[in-house]
Write a protein that holds these residues in place. Sequence first.
Motif, PDB file in Angstrom:
ATOM      1  N   LEU A  67      -5.630  -2.403   1.518  1.00 59.08           N
ATOM      2  CA  LEU A  67      -5.280  -3.492   2.442  1.00 59.08           C
ATOM      3  C   LEU A  67      -4.891  -2.984   3.825  1.00 59.08           C
ATOM      4  CD1 LEU A  67      -3.289  -6.053   0.266  1.00 59.08           C
ATOM      5  CD2 LEU A  67      -5.738  -5.883   0.694  1.00 59.08           C
ATOM      6  N   SER A  68      -4.474  -1.723   3.926  1.00 56.49           N
ATOM      7  CA  SER A  68      -4.083  -1.189   5.234  1.00 56.49           C
ATOM      8  C   SER A  68      -5.253  -1.187   6.214  1.00 56.49           C
ATOM      9  CB  SER A  68      -3.540   0.235   5.075  1.00 56.49           C
ATOM     10  OG  SER A  68      -4.572   1.143   4.703  1.00 56.49           O
ATOM     11  N   VAL A  74      -5.526  -9.337   3.999  1.00 54.21           N
ATOM     12  CA  VAL A  74      -4.089  -9.612   4.062  1.00 54.21           C
ATOM     13  C   VAL A  74      -3.845 -11.029   4.576  1.00 54.21           C
ATOM     14  CG1 VAL A  74      -1.908  -8.963   5.148  1.00 54.21           C
ATOM     15  CG2 VAL A  74      -3.477  -7.185   4.369  1.00 54.21           C
ATOM     16  N   ALA A  75      -4.581 -11.425   5.598  1.00 53.47           N
ATOM     17  CA  ALA A  75      -4.420 -12.769   6.166  1.00 53.47           C
ATOM     18  C   ALA A  75      -4.760 -13.850   5.132  1.00 53.47           C
ATOM     19  CB  ALA A  75      -5.312 -12.919   7.399  1.00 53.47           C
ATOM     20  N   ASP A 186       4.718  -6.142   6.993  1.00 60.71           N
ATOM     21  CA  ASP A 186       3.460  -5.517   7.357  1.00 60.71           C
ATOM     22  C   ASP A 186       3.506  -4.098   6.800  1.00 60.71           C
ATOM     23  OD1 ASP A 186       2.219  -7.585   8.847  1.00 60.71           O
ATOM     24  OD2 ASP A 186       3.554  -7.158  10.530  1.00 60.71           O
ATOM     25  N   VAL A 187       2.457  -3.683   6.120  1.00 62.85           N
ATOM     26  CA  VAL A 187       2.410  -2.363   5.498  1.00 62.85           C
ATOM     27  C   VAL A 187       1.456  -1.496   6.297  1.00 62.85           C
ATOM     28  CG1 VAL A 187       1.949  -1.059   3.396  1.00 62.85           C
ATOM     29  CG2 VAL A 187       2.857  -3.391   3.248  1.00 62.85           C
ATOM     30  N   GLU A 188       1.999  -0.484   6.973  1.00 63.87           N
ATOM     31  CA  GLU A 188       1.192   0.431   7.778  1.00 63.87           C
ATOM     32  C   GLU A 188       1.141   1.790   7.097  1.00 63.87           C
ATOM     33  OE1 GLU A 188       1.399   2.846  12.037  1.00 63.87           O
ATOM     34  OE2 GLU A 188       2.727   1.132  11.681  1.00 63.87           O
ATOM     35  N   VAL A 189      -0.061   2.230   6.758  1.00 68.49           N
ATOM     36  CA  VAL A 189      -0.206   3.541   6.133  1.00 68.49           C
ATOM     37  C   VAL A 189      -0.011   4.622   7.182  1.00 68.49           C
ATOM     38  CG1 VAL A 189      -1.807   5.106   4.984  1.00 68.49           C
ATOM     39  CG2 VAL A 189      -1.718   2.712   4.307  1.00 68.49           C
ATOM     40  N   VAL A 190       0.968   5.507   6.951  1.00 70.63           N
ATOM     41  CA  VAL A 190       1.268   6.590   7.879  1.00 70.63           C
ATOM     42  C   VAL A 190       0.428   7.812   7.564  1.00 70.63           C
ATOM     43  CG1 VAL A 190       3.070   8.142   8.716  1.00 70.63           C
ATOM     44  CG2 VAL A 190       3.615   5.752   8.208  1.00 70.63           C
ATOM     45  N   GLU A 191       0.391   8.141   6.289  1.00 72.40           N
ATOM     46  CA  GLU A 191      -0.350   9.331   5.893  1.00 72.40           C
ATOM     47  C   GLU A 191      -0.829   9.161   4.462  1.00 72.40           C
ATOM     48  OE1 GLU A 191       0.335  14.157   5.306  1.00 72.40           O
ATOM     49  OE2 GLU A 191       1.886  12.908   6.248  1.00 72.40           O
ATOM     50  N   VAL A 210       4.071   5.051   3.809  1.00 73.38           N
ATOM     51  CA  VAL A 210       3.866   3.844   4.600  1.00 73.38           C
ATOM     52  C   VAL A 210       5.114   3.515   5.421  1.00 73.38           C
ATOM     53  CG1 VAL A 210       2.290   2.887   2.886  1.00 73.38           C
ATOM     54  CG2 VAL A 210       4.705   2.280   2.808  1.00 73.38           C
ATOM     55  N   LYS A 211       4.917   2.704   6.452  1.00 72.68           N
ATOM     56  CA  LYS A 211       6.008   2.089   7.203  1.00 72.68           C
ATOM     57  C   LYS A 211       5.994   0.600   6.908  1.00 72.68           C
ATOM     58  CE  LYS A 211       6.363   5.205  11.199  1.00 72.68           C
ATOM     59  NZ  LYS A 211       6.219   5.296  12.692  1.00 72.68           N
ATOM     60  N   LEU A 212       7.172   0.046   6.610  1.00 73.63           N
ATOM     61  CA  LEU A 212       7.282  -1.381   6.367  1.00 73.63           C
ATOM     62  C   LEU A 212       7.946  -2.045   7.563  1.00 73.63           C
ATOM     63  CD1 LEU A 212       8.503  -1.476   2.647  1.00 73.63           C
ATOM     64  CD2 LEU A 212       6.186  -1.707   3.501  1.00 73.63           C
TER      65      LEU A 212
END
Length: 218
Positions: A67-68, A74-75, A186-191, A210-212
């Motif tokens: 989903l990232s 996601v929408a 919002d889930v952002e994949v960092v690495e 991830v960053k939330l």
Amino acid sequence: MEIVHAYVDRRMRRRPAADSSGWRDDLISRFTAGGHSEEFVRDNLISFVLAGRDTTPSALTRFFWVLSSRPDVVAQIRGEIERIRSGRRQGETLFTQDDLKQMNYLQAAISETLRLYPPVPLVPRECLEDDELPDGALVRRGWVVMYNAHAMGRREALWGRDCEEYRPERWLEEGVVGASVLEKFDVEVVEASGRRRLLMTMKMEGGLQVKLKQRRAY
């Protein structure tokens, strides 16, 4: 097993108190209310403690990883959640079984993730008697036969020319943890390497960092 049984037995004894009508809404009470024996309930709880320890985190890791890179999916999921929320009383925060049954697109997105990235890619079965497979291959008693869920989920003959494509809609042409997270963050994949690590369950090498970011109040 003695340690596991003792732990589950303690949890069964520490069920929440019943409400004024005598009803208990916890999982254990729902099992016992169905007329199941204490032994049956205990065996199922042990399955929850042990069997889902690796497979559920592995499935959720891949779900959020996919989903990232798919904000459109996601929408769609969030739109479905908002529609379900709109018909509920203010202050109700937990998803009910009826809510989950209506989350068709979420179910499709999860199913599509499991198709491409099954947590258990190889499923072994032991042959109890001499037998013959549909293609004519002979298997003997005691042989171990495995089917490859990972390969089957990507076969063009089964899924069409877009078999490598992540497309939840394919499950709607023929509805939770994911909903709870995506509604609020919002889930952002960092690495993430994206590489597969094959053990008893298929994991993502190095995990998923991830960053939330909390979304506006719903």
